[in-house]
Design a protein around this motif. Structure first.
Motif, PDB file in Angstrom:
ATOM      1  N   ALA A 166      25.689  25.807  60.202  1.00 40.87           N
ATOM      2  CA  ALA A 166      24.884  25.018  61.128  1.00 40.87           C
ATOM      3  C   ALA A 166      25.555  23.686  61.414  1.00 40.87           C
ATOM      4  O   ALA A 166      26.255  23.136  60.564  1.00 40.87           O
ATOM      5  CB  ALA A 166      23.488  24.780  60.537  1.00 40.87           C
ATOM      6  N   SER A 167      25.337  23.189  62.600  1.00 38.21           N
ATOM      7  CA  SER A 167      25.688  21.823  62.986  1.00 38.21           C
ATOM      8  C   SER A 167      27.165  21.556  63.183  1.00 38.21           C
ATOM      9  O   SER A 167      27.555  20.399  63.332  1.00 38.21           O
ATOM     10  CB  SER A 167      25.128  20.804  61.976  1.00 38.21           C
ATOM     11  OG  SER A 167      23.737  20.998  61.836  1.00 38.21           O
ATOM     12  N   THR A 199      18.742  27.647  56.996  1.00 34.84           N
ATOM     13  CA  THR A 199      18.006  26.643  57.770  1.00 34.84           C
ATOM     14  C   THR A 199      16.716  27.202  58.351  1.00 34.84           C
ATOM     15  O   THR A 199      15.869  26.442  58.804  1.00 34.84           O
ATOM     16  CB  THR A 199      18.856  26.124  58.947  1.00 34.84           C
ATOM     17  OG1 THR A 199      19.053  27.195  59.880  1.00 34.84           O
ATOM     18  CG2 THR A 199      20.185  25.562  58.467  1.00 34.84           C
ATOM     19  N   GLY A 200      16.582  28.528  58.384  1.00 36.53           N
ATOM     20  CA  GLY A 200      15.417  29.148  59.008  1.00 36.53           C
ATOM     21  C   GLY A 200      15.608  29.380  60.499  1.00 36.53           C
ATOM     22  O   GLY A 200      14.711  29.859  61.176  1.00 36.53           O
ATOM     23  N   ARG A 201      16.774  29.012  61.010  1.00 36.14           N
ATOM     24  CA  ARG A 201      17.077  29.218  62.435  1.00 36.14           C
ATOM     25  C   ARG A 201      18.201  30.235  62.573  1.00 36.14           C
ATOM     26  O   ARG A 201      18.890  30.538  61.613  1.00 36.14           O
ATOM     27  CB  ARG A 201      17.505  27.895  63.083  1.00 36.14           C
ATOM     28  CG  ARG A 201      16.422  26.834  63.051  1.00 36.14           C
ATOM     29  CD  ARG A 201      16.910  25.508  63.591  1.00 36.14           C
ATOM     30  NE  ARG A 201      17.981  25.034  62.724  1.00 36.14           N
ATOM     31  CZ  ARG A 201      19.066  24.364  63.123  1.00 36.14           C
ATOM     32  NH1 ARG A 201      19.239  24.065  64.368  1.00 36.14           N
ATOM     33  NH2 ARG A 201      19.978  23.973  62.260  1.00 36.14           N
ATOM     34  N   ARG A 202      18.374  30.730  63.802  1.00 35.04           N
ATOM     35  CA  ARG A 202      19.449  31.676  64.112  1.00 35.04           C
ATOM     36  C   ARG A 202      20.187  31.201  65.343  1.00 35.04           C
ATOM     37  O   ARG A 202      19.636  30.476  66.160  1.00 35.04           O
ATOM     38  CB  ARG A 202      18.888  33.075  64.334  1.00 35.04           C
ATOM     39  CG  ARG A 202      18.328  33.671  63.054  1.00 35.04           C
ATOM     40  CD  ARG A 202      17.853  35.096  63.238  1.00 35.04           C
ATOM     41  NE  ARG A 202      17.503  35.665  61.962  1.00 35.04           N
ATOM     42  CZ  ARG A 202      18.319  36.394  61.203  1.00 35.04           C
ATOM     43  NH1 ARG A 202      19.527  36.671  61.617  1.00 35.04           N
ATOM     44  NH2 ARG A 202      17.932  36.866  60.044  1.00 35.04           N
ATOM     45  N   ASP A 203      21.439  31.629  65.472  1.00 33.57           N
ATOM     46  CA  ASP A 203      22.214  31.252  66.650  1.00 33.57           C
ATOM     47  C   ASP A 203      21.986  32.264  67.774  1.00 33.57           C
ATOM     48  O   ASP A 203      21.160  33.180  67.645  1.00 33.57           O
ATOM     49  CB  ASP A 203      23.703  31.100  66.302  1.00 33.57           C
ATOM     50  CG  ASP A 203      24.405  32.411  65.972  1.00 33.57           C
ATOM     51  OD1 ASP A 203      23.802  33.501  66.085  1.00 33.57           O
ATOM     52  OD2 ASP A 203      25.590  32.352  65.613  1.00 33.57           O
ATOM     53  N   ASN A 222      22.051  35.897  66.920  1.00 31.71           N
ATOM     54  CA  ASN A 222      21.073  36.257  65.893  1.00 31.71           C
ATOM     55  C   ASN A 222      21.622  36.141  64.470  1.00 31.71           C
ATOM     56  O   ASN A 222      21.093  36.748  63.551  1.00 31.71           O
ATOM     57  CB  ASN A 222      20.498  37.660  66.149  1.00 31.71           C
ATOM     58  CG  ASN A 222      19.153  37.825  65.484  1.00 31.71           C
ATOM     59  OD1 ASN A 222      18.382  36.868  65.346  1.00 31.71           O
ATOM     60  ND2 ASN A 222      18.863  39.024  65.043  1.00 31.71           N
ATOM     61  N   PRO A 232      22.048  34.124  61.012  1.00 30.34           N
ATOM     62  CA  PRO A 232      21.366  33.009  60.334  1.00 30.34           C
ATOM     63  C   PRO A 232      22.253  31.769  60.338  1.00 30.34           C
ATOM     64  O   PRO A 232      23.467  31.858  60.123  1.00 30.34           O
ATOM     65  CB  PRO A 232      21.177  33.525  58.907  1.00 30.34           C
ATOM     66  CG  PRO A 232      21.341  35.002  58.982  1.00 30.34           C
ATOM     67  CD  PRO A 232      22.263  35.262  60.130  1.00 30.34           C
ATOM     68  N   LEU A 233      21.655  30.623  60.585  1.00 34.83           N
ATOM     69  CA  LEU A 233      22.360  29.353  60.483  1.00 34.83           C
ATOM     70  C   LEU A 233      22.182  28.825  59.071  1.00 34.83           C
ATOM     71  O   LEU A 233      21.058  28.792  58.549  1.00 34.83           O
ATOM     72  CB  LEU A 233      21.822  28.350  61.502  1.00 34.83           C
ATOM     73  CG  LEU A 233      22.120  28.696  62.958  1.00 34.83           C
ATOM     74  CD1 LEU A 233      21.364  27.761  63.892  1.00 34.83           C
ATOM     75  CD2 LEU A 233      23.609  28.643  63.232  1.00 34.83           C
TER      76      LEU A 233
END
Length: 120
Positions: free
Chosen positions: A38-39, A77-81, A84, A86-87
């Motif tokens: 992530a980030s 992080t609970g998010r996906r790019d 799909n 996982p981040l």
């Protein structure tokens, strides 16, 4: 991630404890598949580089991430790019993330939502 899914993930990770580095901002594990840091944004590799300098920087970023990965803790992080994946953050023993190290060493950029050219 549900508690049951987390338990299955940990059991599978114990069976295959060695995540693999795909490129400077992507790793792969047996239970989860590909996961994106992530980030950050690292240069493209695997024939997707737009110039030689990008390909060389991508190889350096991948090698550095491979050095940082052993012992790093995967934090979801609970998010996906957009693909799909996982981040994640890879938390190092000193409290920093692998992404922070790659950015500080000039091997990646902080992700601001825009694709930028790596060729000079």
């Amino acid at each position: 991630m549900t508690p049951a899914a987390a338990l299955l993930y940990l059991l599978a990770l114990a069976a295959d404890p060695a995540p693999q580095v795909v490129d400077g901002d992507t790793i792969k594990t047996a239970p989860q598949g590909r996961m994106r840091l992530a980030s950050i944004d690292a240069p493209e590799s695997r024939g997707r580089a737009h110039c030689l300098s990008e390909a060389l920087l991508a190889a350096r970023a991948k090698a550095r991430l491979a050095q940082l990965l052993p012992g790093a803790r995967i934090e979801f992080t609970g998010r996906r790019d957009g693909w799909n994946r996982p981040l994640i953050h890879l938390r190092l023993a000193d409290g920093h993330t692998a992404g922070e190290v790659l950015v500080s060493e000039g091997l990646a950029r902080a992700w601001d939502g825009a694709r930028r050219d790596w060729c000079h």
